[in-house]
Design a protein around this motif. Structure first.
Motif, PDB file in Angstrom:
ATOM      1  N   PRO A 102      -1.890 -54.644  18.412  1.00  0.00           N
ATOM      2  CA  PRO A 102      -1.207 -54.078  17.241  1.00  0.00           C
ATOM      3  C   PRO A 102      -0.032 -54.922  16.747  1.00  0.00           C
ATOM      4  O   PRO A 102       0.115 -55.123  15.541  1.00  0.00           O
ATOM      5  CB  PRO A 102      -0.727 -52.715  17.748  1.00  0.00           C
ATOM      6  N   GLU A 103       0.805 -55.387  17.653  1.00  0.00           N
ATOM      7  CA  GLU A 103       1.997 -56.123  17.238  1.00  0.00           C
ATOM      8  C   GLU A 103       1.635 -57.369  16.441  1.00  0.00           C
ATOM      9  O   GLU A 103       2.255 -57.680  15.426  1.00  0.00           O
ATOM     10  CB  GLU A 103       2.831 -56.514  18.469  1.00  0.00           C
ATOM     11  N   GLN A 104       0.629 -58.078  16.876  1.00  0.00           N
ATOM     12  CA  GLN A 104       0.236 -59.325  16.228  1.00  0.00           C
ATOM     13  C   GLN A 104      -0.424 -59.076  14.880  1.00  0.00           C
ATOM     14  O   GLN A 104      -0.028 -59.642  13.862  1.00  0.00           O
ATOM     15  CB  GLN A 104      -0.729 -60.102  17.144  1.00  0.00           C
ATOM     16  N   TRP A 105      -1.442 -58.210  14.874  1.00  0.00           N
ATOM     17  CA  TRP A 105      -2.307 -58.142  13.690  1.00  0.00           C
ATOM     18  C   TRP A 105      -1.885 -57.091  12.670  1.00  0.00           C
ATOM     19  O   TRP A 105      -2.121 -57.275  11.469  1.00  0.00           O
ATOM     20  CB  TRP A 105      -3.752 -57.935  14.123  1.00  0.00           C
ATOM     21  N   ILE A 106      -1.249 -56.021  13.089  1.00  0.00           N
ATOM     22  CA  ILE A 106      -0.719 -55.079  12.098  1.00  0.00           C
ATOM     23  C   ILE A 106       0.420 -55.747  11.332  1.00  0.00           C
ATOM     24  O   ILE A 106       0.525 -55.628  10.104  1.00  0.00           O
ATOM     25  CB  ILE A 106      -0.244 -53.771  12.771  1.00  0.00           C
ATOM     26  N   GLY A 107       1.264 -56.462  12.064  1.00  0.00           N
ATOM     27  CA  GLY A 107       2.359 -57.183  11.408  1.00  0.00           C
ATOM     28  C   GLY A 107       1.855 -58.196  10.404  1.00  0.00           C
ATOM     29  O   GLY A 107       2.365 -58.295   9.283  1.00  0.00           O
ATOM     30  N   MET A 108       0.810 -58.948  10.795  1.00  0.00           N
ATOM     31  CA  MET A 108       0.278 -59.959   9.876  1.00  0.00           C
ATOM     32  C   MET A 108      -0.345 -59.313   8.642  1.00  0.00           C
ATOM     33  O   MET A 108      -0.210 -59.817   7.527  1.00  0.00           O
ATOM     34  CB  MET A 108      -0.763 -60.816  10.596  1.00  0.00           C
ATOM     35  N   SER A 109      -1.030 -58.189   8.842  1.00  0.00           N
ATOM     36  CA  SER A 109      -1.661 -57.520   7.700  1.00  0.00           C
ATOM     37  C   SER A 109      -0.614 -57.034   6.704  1.00  0.00           C
ATOM     38  O   SER A 109      -0.831 -57.077   5.488  1.00  0.00           O
ATOM     39  CB  SER A 109      -2.516 -56.345   8.181  1.00  0.00           C
ATOM     40  N   LEU A 110       0.534 -56.556   7.222  1.00  0.00           N
ATOM     41  CA  LEU A 110       1.595 -56.104   6.327  1.00  0.00           C
ATOM     42  C   LEU A 110       2.220 -57.281   5.585  1.00  0.00           C
ATOM     43  O   LEU A 110       2.569 -57.173   4.408  1.00  0.00           O
ATOM     44  CB  LEU A 110       2.666 -55.358   7.127  1.00  0.00           C
ATOM     45  N   GLU A 111       2.370 -58.407   6.263  1.00  0.00           N
ATOM     46  CA  GLU A 111       2.874 -59.607   5.596  1.00  0.00           C
ATOM     47  C   GLU A 111       1.952 -60.033   4.457  1.00  0.00           C
ATOM     48  O   GLU A 111       2.402 -60.541   3.424  1.00  0.00           O
ATOM     49  CB  GLU A 111       3.011 -60.760   6.599  1.00  0.00           C
ATOM     50  N   GLU A 112       0.670 -59.821   4.635  1.00  0.00           N
ATOM     51  CA  GLU A 112      -0.316 -60.199   3.623  1.00  0.00           C
ATOM     52  C   GLU A 112      -0.485 -59.124   2.544  1.00  0.00           C
ATOM     53  O   GLU A 112      -1.318 -59.266   1.647  1.00  0.00           O
ATOM     54  CB  GLU A 112      -1.671 -60.467   4.290  1.00  0.00           C
ATOM     55  N   GLY A 113       0.307 -58.050   2.629  1.00  0.00           N
ATOM     56  CA  GLY A 113       0.269 -57.039   1.597  1.00  0.00           C
ATOM     57  C   GLY A 113      -0.896 -56.073   1.678  1.00  0.00           C
ATOM     58  O   GLY A 113      -1.235 -55.411   0.687  1.00  0.00           O
ATOM     59  N   LEU A 114      -1.515 -55.950   2.856  1.00  0.00           N
ATOM     60  CA  LEU A 114      -2.654 -55.045   2.997  1.00  0.00           C
ATOM     61  C   LEU A 114      -2.185 -53.593   2.911  1.00  0.00           C
ATOM     62  O   LEU A 114      -1.171 -53.223   3.491  1.00  0.00           O
ATOM     63  CB  LEU A 114      -3.344 -55.289   4.346  1.00  0.00           C
ATOM     64  N   THR A 115      -2.932 -52.771   2.177  1.00  0.00           N
ATOM     65  CA  THR A 115      -2.620 -51.343   2.041  1.00  0.00           C
ATOM     66  C   THR A 115      -3.876 -50.521   2.304  1.00  0.00           C
ATOM     67  O   THR A 115      -4.983 -51.063   2.431  1.00  0.00           O
ATOM     68  CB  THR A 115      -2.112 -51.021   0.626  1.00  0.00           C
ATOM     69  N   ARG A 116      -3.693 -49.232   2.347  1.00  0.00           N
ATOM     70  CA  ARG A 116      -4.816 -48.319   2.557  1.00  0.00           C
ATOM     71  C   ARG A 116      -5.863 -48.485   1.451  1.00  0.00           C
ATOM     72  O   ARG A 116      -7.067 -48.381   1.712  1.00  0.00           O
ATOM     73  CB  ARG A 116      -4.289 -46.882   2.589  1.00  0.00           C
ATOM     74  N   GLU A 117      -5.420 -48.750   0.245  1.00  0.00           N
ATOM     75  CA  GLU A 117      -6.336 -48.853  -0.896  1.00  0.00           C
ATOM     76  C   GLU A 117      -7.263 -50.058  -0.807  1.00  0.00           C
ATOM     77  O   GLU A 117      -8.286 -50.110  -1.511  1.00  0.00           O
ATOM     78  CB  GLU A 117      -5.531 -48.924  -2.197  1.00  0.00           C
ATOM     79  N   HIS A 118      -6.935 -51.044   0.019  1.00  0.00           N
ATOM     80  CA  HIS A 118      -7.794 -52.219   0.138  1.00  0.00           C
ATOM     81  C   HIS A 118      -9.119 -51.906   0.836  1.00  0.00           C
ATOM     82  O   HIS A 118     -10.080 -52.668   0.702  1.00  0.00           O
ATOM     83  CB  HIS A 118      -7.070 -53.336   0.913  1.00  0.00           C
ATOM     84  N   PHE A 119      -9.167 -50.816   1.580  1.00  0.00           N
ATOM     85  CA  PHE A 119     -10.380 -50.486   2.340  1.00  0.00           C
ATOM     86  C   PHE A 119     -11.352 -49.693   1.466  1.00  0.00           C
ATOM     87  O   PHE A 119     -10.970 -48.753   0.769  1.00  0.00           O
ATOM     88  CB  PHE A 119     -10.024 -49.679   3.591  1.00  0.00           C
ATOM     89  N   TYR A 120     -12.614 -50.075   1.545  1.00  0.00           N
ATOM     90  CA  TYR A 120     -13.657 -49.421   0.748  1.00  0.00           C
ATOM     91  C   TYR A 120     -13.961 -48.029   1.281  1.00  0.00           C
ATOM     92  O   TYR A 120     -14.053 -47.076   0.519  1.00  0.00           O
ATOM     93  CB  TYR A 120     -14.911 -50.288   0.763  1.00  0.00           C
TER      94      TYR A 120
END
Length: 485
Positions: free
Chosen positions: A51-69
């Protein structure tokens, strides 16, 4: 309960993307929205394992709930993000229990679906690539939704063509901006800039961070007109605000070589260019009506000024009563085609709003226009100088305050004051002189009262107005100058 991985399909009533092609209509109404279910599961799998590695990176990349189909995937991502933000441990047993307690377990597919996601990606080596795929599919879906909504609105509101076009352009640009991410930088990158700025302060040099106006005191106070800023210059009629605007536009475009655009709702393009040429040549056009014949040096200055202006990238639009939506569309196109870096508008109260809400409320209309200008400055990342009219407040004052404008004198001032980054109140002291002696003493004197400066100091900028040349120039301060009242 296993999660349903079948992509949702448009209904038979949904508009076809190729309605003009009967052969394709049957295929298009059954076509699924773009999606990447495998990559969605892969990035969620990586987040569950580290979680620490990849959740942080996803937030840096601007990923949101709406990105998921799949809504279940979006819900799971949001839950993981919230747990990580609170510093809580993320592991399968407690995660399943939490989802159950919140009544969301079935929405994500049940325990079996979470276990399937956890074991889906054996390693996270492809996280970045899979994240890009998910974001790309989201962009495609956003484009389809925007275009579909535009088609529907075009049929339902055919009379609002200009405002619809503006909304579509704004939505499409919003998709692009929403997909871009701003990455952090190492502190070393800014150390040189900080030291240079400090050295400039020590040496007394004026450092201009934005487009220089050509007026030293104003540039010192605001550090130039910076991208995204809205600079309102307001005055009573006959104070020379159009001349001031064109002097600034001339300095930025002709002297500094920055492509610029002027919207003139009051004067024609011919009048604007005529002012520009003869003001730059320092030739008083009024002399021509008195039988004056220009000398050879006058003609040479006019010729040189005309050549310099003709070779610059200055665009003038003189559409009277232009709609704010139309203005924004023209500015976007000019930014796209010629990369303009500065816009001037003469003047705010002559613009129009085409929205239905603004038809019965002048205050609402001015608010939409003001917000539209500020939004355009941020969207195109350039400074906008906009002129505005003042009410009769300055004439009603007495003593030393006679003629001195205040921000409250702005017509429909509430939203303008709120949206503007800087507000300059322009006036000429001789205009309000009460005696011939005072009029003679104040002749040519003008002041720009910088009453609001969101990112710097306020104060007054002494100017000289040369009426016959329609030109403002920097003036040295003296003991008669008045500050902000």
């Amino acid at each position: 309960m296993a999660v349903d991985t079948k992509p949702a399909r448009p209904t038979a009533d949904s508009p076809s993307l190729h309605a003009s092609d009967p052969a394709s209509m049957g295929q298009d109404v059954m076509r699924a929205m773009p999606h990447a279910l495998g990559p969605e599961k892969s990035i969620l799998s990586s987040m569950l394992k580290d979680p620490e590695q990849w959740i942080g990176m996803s937030l840096e990349e601007g990923l949101t709930r709406e990105h998921f189909y799949l809504p279940g995937h979006g819900l799971l991502f949001e839950t993981l993000r919230d747990l990580n933000a609170k510093g809580q441990e993320i592991e399968l047993v407690s995660l399943v229990q939490l989802l159950h307690d919140r009544g969301n377990l079935d929405s994500v597919g049940g325990p079996a679906a979470i276990t399937d996601i956890f074991t889906y990606a054996p390693n996270a080596a492809h996280f970045s690539n899979h994240l890009s795929l998910v974001k790309d599919k989201f962009v495609l879906r956003s484009i389809i939704r925007t275009c579909t909504e535009a088609v529907s609105e075009a049929f339902e509101n055919p009379e609002e063509t200009v405002s619809l076009l503006d909304r579509v352009e704004t939505s499409v640009l919003g998709i692009r901006q929403g997909n871009e991410t701003t990455r952090g930088f190492h502190i070393k990158q800014s150390v040189g800039e900080v030291i240079s700025h400090f050295e400039a302060l020590l040496s007394g040099d004026v450092e201009v961070q934005g487009a220089p106006t050509g007026y030293s005191d104003l540039d010192r106070m605001c550090k130039g007109l910076k991208p995204g800023e809205m600079f309102v210059v307001a005055a009573r009629p006959s104070m020379g605000k159009t001349s001031f605007m064109m002097n600034v536009a001339e300095h930025i475009c002709v002297d500094q070589g920055v492509p610029s655009m002027v919207f003139s709702c009051e004067m024609t393009a011919f009048q604007i260019v005529q002012r520009l040429v003869f003001s730059r040549a320092r030739f008083a056009m009024a002399q021509m009506g008195k039988g004056f014949k220009p000398k050879k040096e006058d003609l040479l200055r006019i010729k040189r000024a005309a050549e310099e202006i003709a070779s610059s990238k200055l665009f003038v639009d003189d559409t009277p009563g232009i709609l704010i939506d139309t203005l924004r569309a023209k500015a976007r196109r000019r930014k796209r085609e010629d990369n303009i870096g500065f816009i001037a508008i003469d003047y705010l109260q002559l613009l129009k709003s085409g929205s239905k809400q603004a038809q019965n409320s002048r205050e609402r209309e001015i608010g939409e226009i003001s917000a539209g200008i500020k939004g355009l400055a941020k969207e195109l990342e350039l400074p906008i100088l906009v002129l505005a009219q003042l009410n009769r407040g300055p004439e009603g004052r007495t003593g030393k305050s006679l003629g001195v404008p205040r921000m409250s004198d702005l017509r429909e001032s509430g939203t303008i004051e709120q949206d503007a980054d800087m507000i300059g109140l322009l006036y000429r002291t001789a205009y309000y002189a009460e005696t011939e002696e005072e009029k003679e003493q104040e002749a040519g004197k003008a002041e720009l009262l910088l009453s609001k400066n969101r990112n710097g100091e306020t104060g007054h900028v002494p100017l000289t107005f040369i009426a016959e040349l329609m030109r403002f120039e920097t003036r040295a301060r003296d003991e008669h100058d008045r500050g902000v009242e």
